[in-house]
Design a protein around this motif. Structure first.
Motif, PDB file in Angstrom:
ATOM      1  N   ILE A 182      55.838  35.254  75.084  1.00 45.85           N
ATOM      2  CA  ILE A 182      55.467  35.551  76.459  1.00 45.85           C
ATOM      3  C   ILE A 182      54.502  34.454  76.920  1.00 45.85           C
ATOM      4  O   ILE A 182      53.531  34.151  76.227  1.00 45.85           O
ATOM      5  N   LEU A 232      61.664  33.975  79.553  1.00 47.69           N
ATOM      6  CA  LEU A 232      62.352  34.961  78.717  1.00 47.69           C
ATOM      7  C   LEU A 232      63.624  35.486  79.357  1.00 47.69           C
ATOM      8  O   LEU A 232      64.376  36.237  78.728  1.00 47.69           O
ATOM      9  N   ILE A 272      57.823  41.726  81.675  1.00 56.94           N
ATOM     10  CA  ILE A 272      57.225  41.970  80.362  1.00 56.94           C
ATOM     11  C   ILE A 272      55.825  41.372  80.367  1.00 56.94           C
ATOM     12  O   ILE A 272      55.635  40.218  80.762  1.00 56.94           O
ATOM     13  N   SER A 323      53.508  40.563  71.915  1.00 54.59           N
ATOM     14  CA  SER A 323      54.321  39.339  72.026  1.00 54.59           C
ATOM     15  C   SER A 323      55.284  39.149  70.865  1.00 54.59           C
ATOM     16  O   SER A 323      56.317  38.509  71.008  1.00 54.59           O
ATOM     17  N   SER A 325      56.861  41.579  69.320  1.00 57.20           N
ATOM     18  CA  SER A 325      57.702  42.759  69.192  1.00 57.20           C
ATOM     19  C   SER A 325      59.191  42.426  69.253  1.00 57.20           C
ATOM     20  O   SER A 325      59.635  41.591  70.042  1.00 57.20           O
ATOM     21  N   ILE A 328      61.331  42.854  72.749  1.00 58.20           N
ATOM     22  CA  ILE A 328      61.435  41.910  73.868  1.00 58.20           C
ATOM     23  C   ILE A 328      62.874  41.478  74.130  1.00 58.20           C
ATOM     24  O   ILE A 328      63.368  41.597  75.251  1.00 58.20           O
ATOM     25  N   THR A 332      65.155  42.510  77.424  1.00 60.43           N
ATOM     26  CA  THR A 332      65.781  41.459  78.231  1.00 60.43           C
ATOM     27  C   THR A 332      67.278  41.682  78.348  1.00 60.43           C
ATOM     28  O   THR A 332      67.853  41.615  79.438  1.00 60.43           O
TER      29      THR A 332
END
Length: 581
Positions: A182, A232, A272, A323, A325, A328, A332
């Motif tokens: 991130i 991302l 996020i 961050s 994890s 994510i 997305t």
């Protein structure tokens, strides 16, 4: 700064935890991590290569590298004491294990004696390659300890028995992260005075806030102008005036009477965040954030920010997640899978594509490896960097590496069911991509010599020439070496000139033969578009051209790759350069 990893045992346990199962040893889980993150196989290929279970006879995994003619046989070891080094004893034991693959008799004995079903299956499936003179068996020893002098001395004596050791230091040097973090941003607050919002705690570290956020606040988010905020996202801005969706959004923004209704029309955005703070009832604060859905909308708002009023609000999901994890990429993916996202965009954040992008960014500052739709538009407009689109890279490797030029006509499958075999190979790295792109640029320069001109402009022609070049190189000793590791020839400034000239001269000769073949088939009247939809027709044409070229080589009418590379002076330009030095 290049990301680093800690391979000491305490940290390694966490690192390999995604690959650890109740019936798998830690050393096997470590090998699985290595195959994915260092050797560069995808998850499924790595899993298929590993021999889980007991009775593996010292062989923990095996991978057939058809492009390089290598059969890599793996063994992995973990040490728990960070001070302990890797000596020669375990390597010697591994060498003994490799001798079981020396010949037909030993291999059959191993197949019969092993109690490991997965090893037996691997050996039986690949027996023809293991016994083929066209493939070399190489041992690969993987450890989280540093080699000592005894190990180094042993490796120096093993010229007749190919073996490489990936020790702790080697792995750390080769590591390239396959994850996107991130982005780090300053704290930003949204004014929600007079509006209700909902907050949900998913667990101790993940929470979701759903709120109607003012567009005047949203356009203040860091990184919209540079596109960093969409890092991302599966795809980036497609241009605020190009698509129908963008045109409709822009029209709504410019019509102030529609601003109050924007919440009714718009699907919303997903952000996020590292932190989402709701301690103040009328303010929501976020820090370290990235938009994973709603990229086009935010870009349109930013480009038309002078037309935004305080009435224009968008429903936003603000998701606080650590961050590191694994949620994510899932967030997305699932935030985008109902939209018109191409397979290429879904692949954009995979470790394979991110790792290649990071390598090229670190080692080739003049290139940008583009892995998603709309990426880097603004960056390139203010620089002289070369955009290297990963769809084109996939086509280049289909033609040169996989020797399948006909498949380049179906680019949509490059990031679908072909992605693994094209990109998830141990030899595919940033250096190889740039090296092969250098050849492709030479092809682009010379394709104007193809006749008839209409065929020269046909897209598959470039890739047919790459394929023919590969076929020619494979008939030459140095050429074979180039096909395995082209970067060796392009990272050496002394070889680069000769390599480019060799490629140019071989391609020019191939074009002469290609033109002659076309002339025989009717020239301008030859229906090459119809013919080239037939794989067998392409193969027949290629065989005929290659046969003509090899006849010229045998008659000493043209020089081979080795002869050009080894010649003291290869052309007048280089002779002048040498004289001026």
């Amino acid at each position: 700064m290049k990301p680093t990893i800690d391979l000491n045992y305490t940290n390694l346990v966490d690192l390999i935890s995604p690959y650890k199962t109740s019936d798998r040893t830690e050393s096997t889980a470590f090998l699985h991590w290595f195959l994915v993150n260092i050797y560069r196989l995808d998850e499924m290929e790595a899993d298929d290569s590993i021999c889980d279970g007991h009775g593996d006879k010292g062989i923990d995994a095996m991978y057939i590298n058809h492009n390089e003619g290598l059969i890599d046989v793996f063994q992995s070891k973990i040490v728990k004491n960070a001070a302990k080094t890797l000596g020669d004893s375990q390597i010697k034991e591994f060498i003994g294990s490799l001798k079981q693959l020396d010949n037909d008799s030993d291999l059959n004995g191993l197949i019969q004696s092993t109690g490991n079903i997965q090893l037996r299956s691997l050996l039986e499936q690949n027996k023809e390659f293991l016994l083929s003179d066209d493939y070399e068996i190489r041992g690969v020893f993987v450890a989280n300890a540093v080699k000592d002098t005894n190990a180094d001395n042993l490796l120096k004596t093993l010229s007749s028995s190919p073996l490489i050791v990936w020790d702790k230091d080697t792995i750390i040097r080769a590591y390239v992260s396959g994850e996107k973090d991130i982005p780090e941003t300053e704290e930003l607050y949204f004014d929600v005075f007079g509006f209700d919002y909902a907050e949900f705690d998913v667990n101790n570290s993940v929470k979701v806030v759903i709120a109607p956020l003012a567009a005047t606040d949203l356009v203040k988010m860091e990184g919209i102008d540079t596109q960093q905020i969409f890092e991302l996202n599966l795809r980036k801005s497609l241009g605020s005036n190009k698509t129908k969706v963008n045109k409709d959004i822009t029209a709504s923004i410019k019509d102030t009477s529609e601003h109050l209704n924007f919440l009714l029309y718009h699907n919303g955005i997903t952000v996020i965040c590292g932190t989402v703070n709701t301690d103040e009832r009328d303010r929501i604060k976020i820090k370290n954030y990235s938009i994973v859905n709603g990229c086009q909308s935010i870009s349109c708002l930013y480009d038309n920010r002078d037309n935004i009023s305080s009435d224009l609000r968008i429903l936003a999901r603000l998701i606080q997640v650590p961050s590191e994890s694994e949620l994510i990429p899932k967030i997305t993916y699932n935030s985008n899978n109902q939209n018109g996202i191409k397979a290429r965009d879904f692949r954009s954040n995979t470790a394979t594509q991110v790792r290649l992008q990071q390598e090229i960014k670190s080692n080739y500052p003049n290139y940008i490896y583009q892995i998603k739709t709309g990426e880097n538009k603004k960056t390139v407009s203010i620089s002289n960097k070369v955009i290297l689109d990963n769809t084109l890279v996939g086509q280049i490797m289909l033609a040169f590496d996989l020797k399948e030029p006909s498949r380049v006509q179906r680019p949509g499958r490059i990031f679908d069911d072909w992605h693994q075999e094209i990109f998830a190979r141990p030899e595919v790295n940033g250096h190889r991509i740039i090296s092969l792109f250098n050849i492709y640029k030479i092809v682009e320069e010379l394709v104007s010599k193809v006749t008839p001109p209409l065929f020269g402009r046909y897209q598959i022609t470039k890739f047919l020439l790459l394929y023919l070049l590969r076929q020619v190189l494979e008939k030459d000793d140095l050429g074979k070496d180039f096909c395995k590791s082209p970067e060796k020839y392009y990272q050496n400034t002394g070889k680069e000139k000769k390599t480019n000239e060799a490629m140019r001269r071989i391609l020019e000769d191939l074009i002469i033969d290609l033109n002659a073949e076309f002339n025989e088939k009717g020239g301008d009247s030859y229906d090459f578009k119809t013919e080239f939809k037939n794989i067998s027709k392409i193969n027949d044409l290629s065989k005929s051209i290659l046969s003509s070229y090899l006849k010229m080589v045998s008659r000493r009418r043209v020089e081979t790759f080795s002869e050009i590379i080894n010649s003291p002076v290869t052309n007048i330009a280089e002779k002048i350069d040498n004289q001026s030095m």
